[in-house]
Design an enzyme around this catalytic site. Structure first.
Site, PDB file in Angstrom:
ATOM      1  N   THR A  83       0.852  -1.185   0.000  1.00  0.00           N
ATOM      2  CA  THR A  83       0.000   0.000   0.000  1.00  0.00           C
ATOM      3  C   THR A  83       0.880   1.224   0.000  1.00  0.00           C
ATOM      4  OG1 THR A  83      -1.407   1.372   1.449  1.00  0.00           O
ATOM      5  CG2 THR A  83      -0.216  -0.415   2.491  1.00  0.00           C
ATOM      6  N   CYS A 196      -1.441   4.997  -5.744  1.00  0.00           N
ATOM      7  CA  CYS A 196      -2.330   4.195  -4.902  1.00  0.00           C
ATOM      8  C   CYS A 196      -2.442   2.864  -5.613  1.00  0.00           C
ATOM      9  CB  CYS A 196      -3.702   4.852  -4.749  1.00  0.00           C
ATOM     10  SG  CYS A 196      -4.865   3.843  -3.804  1.00  0.00           S
TER      11      CYS A 196
END
Length: 232
Positions: A83, A196
């Site tokens: 992430t 992202c």
């Protein structure tokens, strides 16, 4: 081959892509029936997202540090945090373990520089776009980082949290991202970091007027290189 520890679940959709790319990479490099030696720790994203929303980064860091320790105890020799946003607590994770963390922003910056670019746009959650932890890490490699204006940052963040992490890929949102990328290009961006891990589900190279740097794939490919590198 070193065992890769994948710290994922944020979201599970992007973690699944990490797993696929890493195993594809090992097979491509070694051939035959080879696959990656890896162990996955997958957290409940609902709890992590609540910590993000309330600004409880200390608790988030403690949670992910504990998960990283568990991965190390399970035999991981290399840690990959799957992430972008939660690299905000990368320091807490690194302090908790004795194995190296392959930092996503470093991997991404190296890819941008290898492409001969210096000015890049950054798309991601509002935390990634607005706070210093990620932009400063990129800038430390000599990059100039541009982010969208306030309204467009809100659009990007909304699409991530209300659509992509739920597995929803909408044409209208792809069109919005195209427009945002075009605007960043007009401001001087030479490439765009898909900062992202879920954005790669939406924005394909053909959807961007600029060269794209898909952080999930770059990170996963770097993990393969590290796992297969000779141990000093």
């Amino acid at each position: 081959m070193r065992k890769i520890g994948l710290l994922g679940g944020m979201s599970w959709e992007s973690s699944a892509l990490y797993y696929a790319v890493i195993n594809e990479g090992v097979k491509d490099r070694l051939g035959g029936l080879h696959s990656a030696r890896c162990v996955l720790g997958s957290v409940d994203f609902a709890g992590v997202e609540e910590m993000q929303s309330t600004g409880d980064w200390e608790a988030a860091g403690a949670l992910l540090a504990a998960e990283a320790v568990a991965l190390e105890r399970a035999g991981a020799e290399l840690l990959v945090l799957c992430t972008n946003t939660m690299h905000k607590v990368a320091d807490a994770i690194e302090r908790a373990v004795g194995i190296p963390l392959l930092h996503l922003a470093d991997v991404t910056a190296q890819a941008v520089l290898a492409a001969g670019l210096r000015t890049v746009a950054l798309l991601g959650t509002r935390f990634t776009m607005e706070e210093a932890f990620y932009r400063d890490r990129l800038a430390g490699h000599g990059l100039q980082v541009l982010v969208p204006g306030a309204d467009d940052r809100s659009t990007v963040d909304r699409v991530i949290y209300q659509e992509l992490v739920l597995g929803e890929v909408r044409d209208a949102s792809r069109d919005a991202f195209r427009r945002i990328i075009d605007e960043l290009a007009s401001r001087g961006a030479e490439g765009v970091i898909l900062g992202c891990t879920e954005i790669e589900l939406l924005v394909r190279p053909a959807d961007s007027a600029l060269p794209t740097f898909p952080t999930t794939r770059l990170h996963a490919e770097a993990a393969v290189r590290e796992a297969l590198a000779p141990v000093a």
